[in-house]
Design a protein around this motif. Structure first.
Motif, PDB file in Angstrom:
ATOM      1  N   ARG A 243       0.833  -1.264   0.367  1.00  8.42           N
ATOM      2  CA  ARG A 243      -0.131   0.265   0.109  1.00  8.42           C
ATOM      3  C   ARG A 243       0.492   1.171   0.030  1.00  8.42           C
ATOM      4  NH1 ARG A 243      -2.071   4.133   3.093  1.00  8.42           N
ATOM      5  NH2 ARG A 243      -0.779   3.905   4.747  1.00  8.42           N
ATOM      6  N   ARG A 244       1.910   1.020   0.574  1.00  9.67           N
ATOM      7  CA  ARG A 244       2.941   2.574   0.719  1.00  9.67           C
ATOM      8  C   ARG A 244       3.588   2.555  -0.657  1.00  9.67           C
ATOM      9  NH1 ARG A 244       5.259   2.567   7.149  1.00  9.67           N
ATOM     10  NH2 ARG A 244       3.799   2.286   8.139  1.00  9.67           N
ATOM     11  N   GLU A 245       4.180   2.080  -1.469  1.00  6.65           N
ATOM     12  CA  GLU A 245       4.824   1.314  -2.369  1.00  6.65           C
ATOM     13  C   GLU A 245       3.566   2.533  -3.134  1.00  6.65           C
ATOM     14  OE1 GLU A 245       5.775  -2.241  -3.658  1.00  6.65           O
ATOM     15  OE2 GLU A 245       7.349  -2.406  -2.237  1.00  6.65           O
ATOM     16  N   ARG A 246       2.591   2.445  -3.174  1.00  8.98           N
ATOM     17  CA  ARG A 246       2.086   2.732  -4.366  1.00  8.98           C
ATOM     18  C   ARG A 246       0.954   4.126  -3.881  1.00  8.98           C
ATOM     19  NH1 ARG A 246      -3.944   1.052  -3.984  1.00  8.98           N
ATOM     20  NH2 ARG A 246      -3.488  -0.463  -1.883  1.00  8.98           N
ATOM     21  N   GLU A 247       1.269   4.058  -2.881  1.00  8.12           N
ATOM     22  CA  GLU A 247       1.464   5.779  -2.263  1.00  8.12           C
ATOM     23  C   GLU A 247       1.941   6.866  -2.520  1.00  8.12           C
ATOM     24  OE1 GLU A 247      -0.075   7.669   2.038  1.00  8.12           O
ATOM     25  OE2 GLU A 247       1.286   6.080   2.015  1.00  8.12           O
ATOM     26  N   ALA A 248       3.756   5.895  -2.273  1.00  8.69           N
ATOM     27  CA  ALA A 248       4.026   6.508  -3.037  1.00  8.69           C
ATOM     28  C   ALA A 248       4.764   7.026  -4.220  1.00  8.69           C
ATOM     29  CB  ALA A 248       5.800   6.006  -2.408  1.00  8.69           C
ATOM     30  N   SER A 249       4.259   5.959  -5.582  1.00 13.06           N
ATOM     31  CA  SER A 249       3.884   6.217  -6.983  1.00 13.06           C
ATOM     32  C   SER A 249       2.896   7.377  -7.245  1.00 13.06           C
ATOM     33  CB  SER A 249       3.780   4.831  -7.529  1.00 13.06           C
ATOM     34  OG  SER A 249       2.479   4.349  -6.831  1.00 13.06           O
ATOM     35  N   GLY A 250       1.930   8.191  -6.081  1.00 15.11           N
ATOM     36  CA  GLY A 250       1.002   8.523  -6.764  1.00 15.11           C
ATOM     37  C   GLY A 250       0.207   8.276  -7.090  1.00 15.11           C
ATOM     38  N   VAL A 251      -0.611   6.497  -6.624  1.00 11.02           N
ATOM     39  CA  VAL A 251      -1.914   6.460  -6.874  1.00 11.02           C
ATOM     40  C   VAL A 251      -2.756   6.567  -5.987  1.00 11.02           C
ATOM     41  CG1 VAL A 251      -2.919   3.859  -6.813  1.00 11.02           C
ATOM     42  CG2 VAL A 251      -0.598   4.426  -8.474  1.00 11.02           C
ATOM     43  N   SER A 252      -3.788   6.967  -5.829  1.00 10.00           N
ATOM     44  CA  SER A 252      -4.767   7.415  -4.947  1.00 10.00           C
ATOM     45  C   SER A 252      -5.038   5.916  -4.208  1.00 10.00           C
ATOM     46  CB  SER A 252      -6.130   7.235  -5.578  1.00 10.00           C
ATOM     47  OG  SER A 252      -6.991   7.764  -4.372  1.00 10.00           O
ATOM     48  N   ILE A 253      -5.429   5.937  -2.325  1.00  4.90           N
ATOM     49  CA  ILE A 253      -5.339   4.810  -2.187  1.00  4.90           C
ATOM     50  C   ILE A 253      -5.952   4.548  -1.124  1.00  4.90           C
ATOM     51  CG2 ILE A 253      -2.798   4.274  -2.546  1.00  4.90           C
ATOM     52  CD1 ILE A 253      -1.703   4.303  -0.199  1.00  4.90           C
ATOM     53  N   GLU A 254      -5.907   3.553   0.091  1.00  3.27           N
ATOM     54  CA  GLU A 254      -7.067   3.803   0.640  1.00  3.27           C
ATOM     55  C   GLU A 254      -6.450   4.331   2.152  1.00  3.27           C
ATOM     56  OE1 GLU A 254      -5.455  -0.565   0.576  1.00  3.27           O
ATOM     57  OE2 GLU A 254      -6.197   1.208  -0.639  1.00  3.27           O
ATOM     58  N   ALA A 255      -6.397   4.883   2.846  1.00  2.00           N
ATOM     59  CA  ALA A 255      -6.119   5.271   4.042  1.00  2.00           C
ATOM     60  C   ALA A 255      -4.842   4.399   5.111  1.00  2.00           C
ATOM     61  CB  ALA A 255      -6.833   5.842   5.363  1.00  2.00           C
ATOM     62  N   GLY A 256      -4.394   4.292   5.939  1.00  2.00           N
ATOM     63  CA  GLY A 256      -3.597   3.198   5.911  1.00  2.00           C
ATOM     64  C   GLY A 256      -3.493   2.995   7.848  1.00  2.00           C
ATOM     65  N   ILE A 257      -2.710   2.611   8.004  1.00  2.00           N
ATOM     66  CA  ILE A 257      -3.503   1.733   9.970  1.00  2.00           C
ATOM     67  C   ILE A 257      -1.822   3.028  11.075  1.00  2.00           C
ATOM     68  CG2 ILE A 257      -2.815   0.134  12.004  1.00  2.00           C
ATOM     69  CD1 ILE A 257      -5.123   0.256  10.247  1.00  2.00           C
ATOM     70  N   ASP A 258      -2.983   3.475  11.854  1.00  2.00           N
ATOM     71  CA  ASP A 258      -2.158   4.429  12.923  1.00  2.00           C
ATOM     72  C   ASP A 258      -1.875   3.927  13.695  1.00  2.00           C
ATOM     73  OD1 ASP A 258      -2.348   6.823  11.585  1.00  2.00           O
ATOM     74  OD2 ASP A 258      -4.695   6.478  11.898  1.00  2.00           O
ATOM     75  N   ALA A 259      -2.201   3.150  14.273  1.00  2.00           N
ATOM     76  CA  ALA A 259      -1.688   2.214  15.730  1.00  2.00           C
ATOM     77  C   ALA A 259      -2.320   0.645  15.864  1.00  2.00           C
ATOM     78  CB  ALA A 259      -2.336   2.947  16.948  1.00  2.00           C
ATOM     79  N   VAL A 260      -1.536  -0.095  16.924  1.00  2.00           N
ATOM     80  CA  VAL A 260      -1.708  -1.628  16.921  1.00  2.00           C
ATOM     81  C   VAL A 260      -1.999  -1.773  18.059  1.00  2.00           C
ATOM     82  CG1 VAL A 260      -0.758  -4.009  16.313  1.00  2.00           C
ATOM     83  CG2 VAL A 260      -0.685  -1.926  14.631  1.00  2.00           C
ATOM     84  N   PHE A 261      -2.892  -2.675  18.123  1.00  2.00           N
ATOM     85  CA  PHE A 261      -3.096  -2.991  19.530  1.00  2.00           C
ATOM     86  C   PHE A 261      -2.541  -4.867  19.353  1.00  2.00           C
ATOM     87  CE2 PHE A 261      -5.410  -0.163  20.548  1.00  2.00           C
ATOM     88  CZ  PHE A 261      -5.598   0.489  21.679  1.00  2.00           C
ATOM     89  N   VAL A 262      -1.390  -5.586  20.159  1.00  2.00           N
ATOM     90  CA  VAL A 262      -0.927  -6.810  19.998  1.00  2.00           C
ATOM     91  C   VAL A 262      -1.929  -7.439  21.063  1.00  2.00           C
ATOM     92  CG1 VAL A 262       1.260  -7.992  20.583  1.00  2.00           C
ATOM     93  CG2 VAL A 262       1.136  -5.731  18.920  1.00  2.00           C
ATOM     94  N   CYS A 263      -2.697  -8.574  20.313  1.00  2.00           N
ATOM     95  CA  CYS A 263      -3.783  -9.027  21.802  1.00  2.00           C
ATOM     96  C   CYS A 263      -3.021 -10.810  21.070  1.00  2.00           C
ATOM     97  CB  CYS A 263      -4.789  -8.557  21.737  1.00  2.00           C
ATOM     98  SG  CYS A 263      -4.947  -6.684  22.141  1.00  2.00           S
ATOM     99  N   VAL A 264      -1.918 -11.011  20.935  1.00  2.00           N
ATOM    100  CA  VAL A 264      -1.565 -12.590  21.008  1.00  2.00           C
ATOM    101  C   VAL A 264      -1.304 -13.386  21.720  1.00  2.00           C
ATOM    102  CG1 VAL A 264      -1.880 -12.170  18.423  1.00  2.00           C
ATOM    103  CG2 VAL A 264       0.228 -11.619  19.711  1.00  2.00           C
TER     104      VAL A 264
END
Length: 240
Positions: free
Chosen positions: A103-124
């Motif tokens: 997703r970040r590679e597509r964003e860097a190439s200027g493609v319109s993409i979906e929003a990414g993740i800001d925070a992660v909860f690790v609950c394993v």
């Protein structure tokens, strides 16, 4: 949600009522998008708390069990918008990492993409914390890891090093926050007790402490069977 004092010096603190007051709803100008890794009881609890206390968005879930993954998604993510959209559910954290890197590679190439993740909860499970945290550290997202951080000292050190190394590639981006889910630190009775003993000095100087952990039958069945056993798992709360 436990009470949290932004300003401990306010007038409510002196009456002890501040520790019983529910926190105000926190509305972010840019609501953080959250990924939950592990859709069990802890993952569900943190998703509920995030939605009850803030305007955060539960954006995605990683869970190997399809039934749990779909139940979690229907409740928190794609409610009324079936089926799930791309980027909302993953079988495991590795699948999400691959998706996010692409997703970040597509964003860097200027493609319109979906929003990414800001925070992660690790609950394993405890023994999986290291591989997850080390595996996602390079993405530079905020991480809140269920306690204990890990079950071995050398494992904790590797996690720390992975997080520190990841900071070197952030550039101008804001440094992410890493935290451990010691939620009882913010429970009303513990906050009030600390206030009375440490700040109000109601019993004078504390020379020693004897803490007895009240372990019930349900605690034994959960902690000593599921965790094979692990005293680290059961004692992180009283130690913290």
């Amino acid at each position: 949600m436990a009470p949290y004092l932004d300003n401990p010096s306010n007038s409510l603190t002196n009456s002890h009522e501040a520790y019983l007051k529910a926190p105000d709803f926190q509305a972010f100008a840019h609501p953080p998008r959250i990924l939950i890794i592990g859709a069990g009881s802890r993952g569900t609890a943190y998703a509920e708390a995030a939605l009850q206390g803030t305007n955060a968005i539960i954006a995605a879930v990683c869970e190997p069990l399809r039934s749990k993954r779909e139940a979690f998604g229907k409740k928190f993510i794609w409610t009324g918008k079936l089926p799930a959209q791309r980027g909302q559910q993953f079988v495991n954290w590795r699948e999400w990492v691959a998706y996010e890197e692409e997703r970040r590679e597509r964003e860097a190439s200027g493609v319109s993409i979906e929003a990414g993740i800001d925070a992660v909860f690790v609950c394993v499970l405890d023994e999986l914390h290291e591989e997850v945290v080390c595996g996602i550290a390079h993405l530079g997202v905020h991480v809140c890891c269920e306690k204990p951080m890990s079950t071995r000292l050398e494992s904790c050190v590797r996690m720390y090093k992975a997080l520190e190394d990841a900071k070197k590639g952030l550039g101008a981006r804001k440094e992410p926050v890493f935290g451990i889910c010691h939620v009882l630190r913010y429970s009303p009775h513990n906050m009030l007790l600390r206030h009375l003993v440490r700040e109000k000095n109601v019993i004078g100087d504390v020379l020693s402490i004897e803490h007895c952990e009240p372990v019930g039958f349900w605690h034994f069945s959960h902690s000593y069977v599921r965790y094979k056993p692990s005293f680290i798992s059961t004692q992180t709360y009283p130690l913290n």
